[in-house]
Design an enzyme around this catalytic site. Structure first.
Site, PDB file in Angstrom:
ATOM      1  N   ASP A  85      -6.311 -14.057 -29.805  1.00 54.60           N
ATOM      2  CA  ASP A  85      -5.183 -15.366 -29.894  1.00 54.60           C
ATOM      3  C   ASP A  85      -3.834 -15.004 -30.926  1.00 54.60           C
ATOM      4  O   ASP A  85      -4.259 -14.160 -31.660  1.00 54.60           O
ATOM      5  CB  ASP A  85      -5.207 -16.678 -29.897  1.00 54.60           C
ATOM      6  CG  ASP A  85      -6.643 -17.309 -29.185  1.00 54.60           C
ATOM      7  OD1 ASP A  85      -6.240 -16.697 -27.501  1.00 54.60           O
ATOM      8  OD2 ASP A  85      -6.939 -18.090 -28.961  1.00 54.60           O
ATOM      9  N   LYS A  86      -2.416 -14.994 -30.235  1.00 52.97           N
ATOM     10  CA  LYS A  86      -1.850 -14.491 -31.640  1.00 52.97           C
ATOM     11  C   LYS A  86      -1.679 -15.409 -33.002  1.00 52.97           C
ATOM     12  O   LYS A  86      -1.765 -14.131 -33.240  1.00 52.97           O
ATOM     13  CB  LYS A  86      -0.801 -15.525 -30.937  1.00 52.97           C
ATOM     14  CG  LYS A  86       0.571 -15.909 -31.753  1.00 52.97           C
ATOM     15  CD  LYS A  86       1.799 -16.237 -31.207  1.00 52.97           C
ATOM     16  CE  LYS A  86       3.695 -15.970 -32.690  1.00 52.97           C
ATOM     17  NZ  LYS A  86       4.185 -16.473 -31.340  1.00 52.97           N
TER      18      LYS A  86
END
Length: 317
Positions: free
Chosen positions: A137-138
């Site tokens: 995830d970012k």
């Protein structure tokens, strides 16, 4: 020209847009509604509105236009490279960095940085995701492996699929986990009402298993280690939330009240990755140090715990 996707309506009374979103979990409900409005969804050959109630048994088709070609530019973005050879590159992804270009994000991603650094990435995932075998995830930091040729990509993807590649994560969660360790099982799919979130679902989800172990307790927070049997989107975040221990500062699944900690995004870090080198067959393990923002949280929690214990000891007769 994209070929239409064909389905048979299986639930009487279900809205057309809900049915199609269920069939295509990678599409948001808003996107599906837009396609319906544009006449790209048919029920028994007829255009219907998004709120059309299916009777059950109809043939439903959806045409999803092919994505327009996107030029992904190489960018001179600093990379924390843990290891590199002619087959693979292993990096410590920074928190806040998107892994690959997506809708509305074409610059500043890990792929942009890799294209500048490597010049030779596998093409299996196409021009949008060259070299990307797995994702973070970012706002999750830590170790990632990318493939520099198709042979390495196929081998690494198979290792991840068969679980012969092992990943270990550290996370700081809310609450005091009483168990020393545990296993969380629950199929994960799109949240039934919020399409930007994932959730444990009873229909159309994918099996997901997370093993966790308590490393340190701080009273109202716990440091845990997680090992994944599967790699579903937001898996650790969803599973820990499901047992009442969401990740610290998780913007999607955590408490709505502001976090007292100075960290951007959830306190989740991909610590180690063990794999077999796709070229040499040699077992390898890579570790990405816990980032400073998580270290500061842990230092603060340890200091607070030590003070509390000292104070408690001083109050003993």
């Amino acid at each position: 020209m994209a070929e239409p996707l064909n389905y048979i309506a299986d639930k009487a009374g279900e809205r057309l847009d809900v049915f199609l979103t269920r069939q295509q979990p990678d599409l948001s409900r808003a996107h599906v509604q837009k396609l319906i409005t544009e006449g790209k969804a048919l029920v028994d050959g007829a255009v219907r509105k998004a709120n059309y109630k299916l009777r059950g048994g109809e043939q439903v088709s959806l045409t999803v236009p092919e994505a327009a070609p996107v030029e992904i530019k190489a960018e001179d973005i600093p990379l924390d490279v843990l290891y590199e050879d002619e087959d693979i590159i292993v990096v410590n992804k920074a928190r806040g960095m998107v892994v690959h270009p997506a809708s509305g994000v074409n610059t500043g991603t890990l792929v942009n940085a890799l294209l500048y650094h490597c010049h030779d990435l596998s093409g299996i995932n196409g021009e949008i995701r060259p070299g990307i075998v797995h994702r973070l995830d970012k706002d999750t930091s830590g170790v990632m492996v990318c493939a520099k040729n198709d042979k390495a990509h196929i081998d690494l993807a198979e290792q991840i699929r068969t679980k012969s590649a092992h990943r270990v994560y550290w996370a700081i969660v809310h609450g005091n986990i009483k168990e020393e360790a545990g296993i969380i099982k629950g199929d994960i799919g799109r949240h039934p009402t919020d399409r930007k979130k994932m959730a444990i679902v009873h229909e159309n989800g994918k099996p997901a298993v997370t093993h966790f172990k308590v490393l340190e307790r701080f009273g109202d927070y716990t440091l845990i280690e997680c090992r994944l049997e599967t790699g579903r989107t937001h898996q650790i975040r969803v599973h820990m939330t499901s047992i009442g221990h969401p990740l610290v500062n998780d913007p999607k699944y955590g408490p709505k009240k502001p976090s007292p900690f100075a960290i951007e995004g959830q306190a989740l870090h991909s610590l180690t990755l063990a794999l077999i080198h796709p070229g040499t067959g040699e077992p390898m393990e890579f570790t990405a140090p816990v980032p400073e923002d998580m270290q500061r949280i842990l230092t603060g929690l340890r200091d607070r715990l030590a003070k509390d214990r000292k104070k408690a000891a001083a109050m003993q007769p």
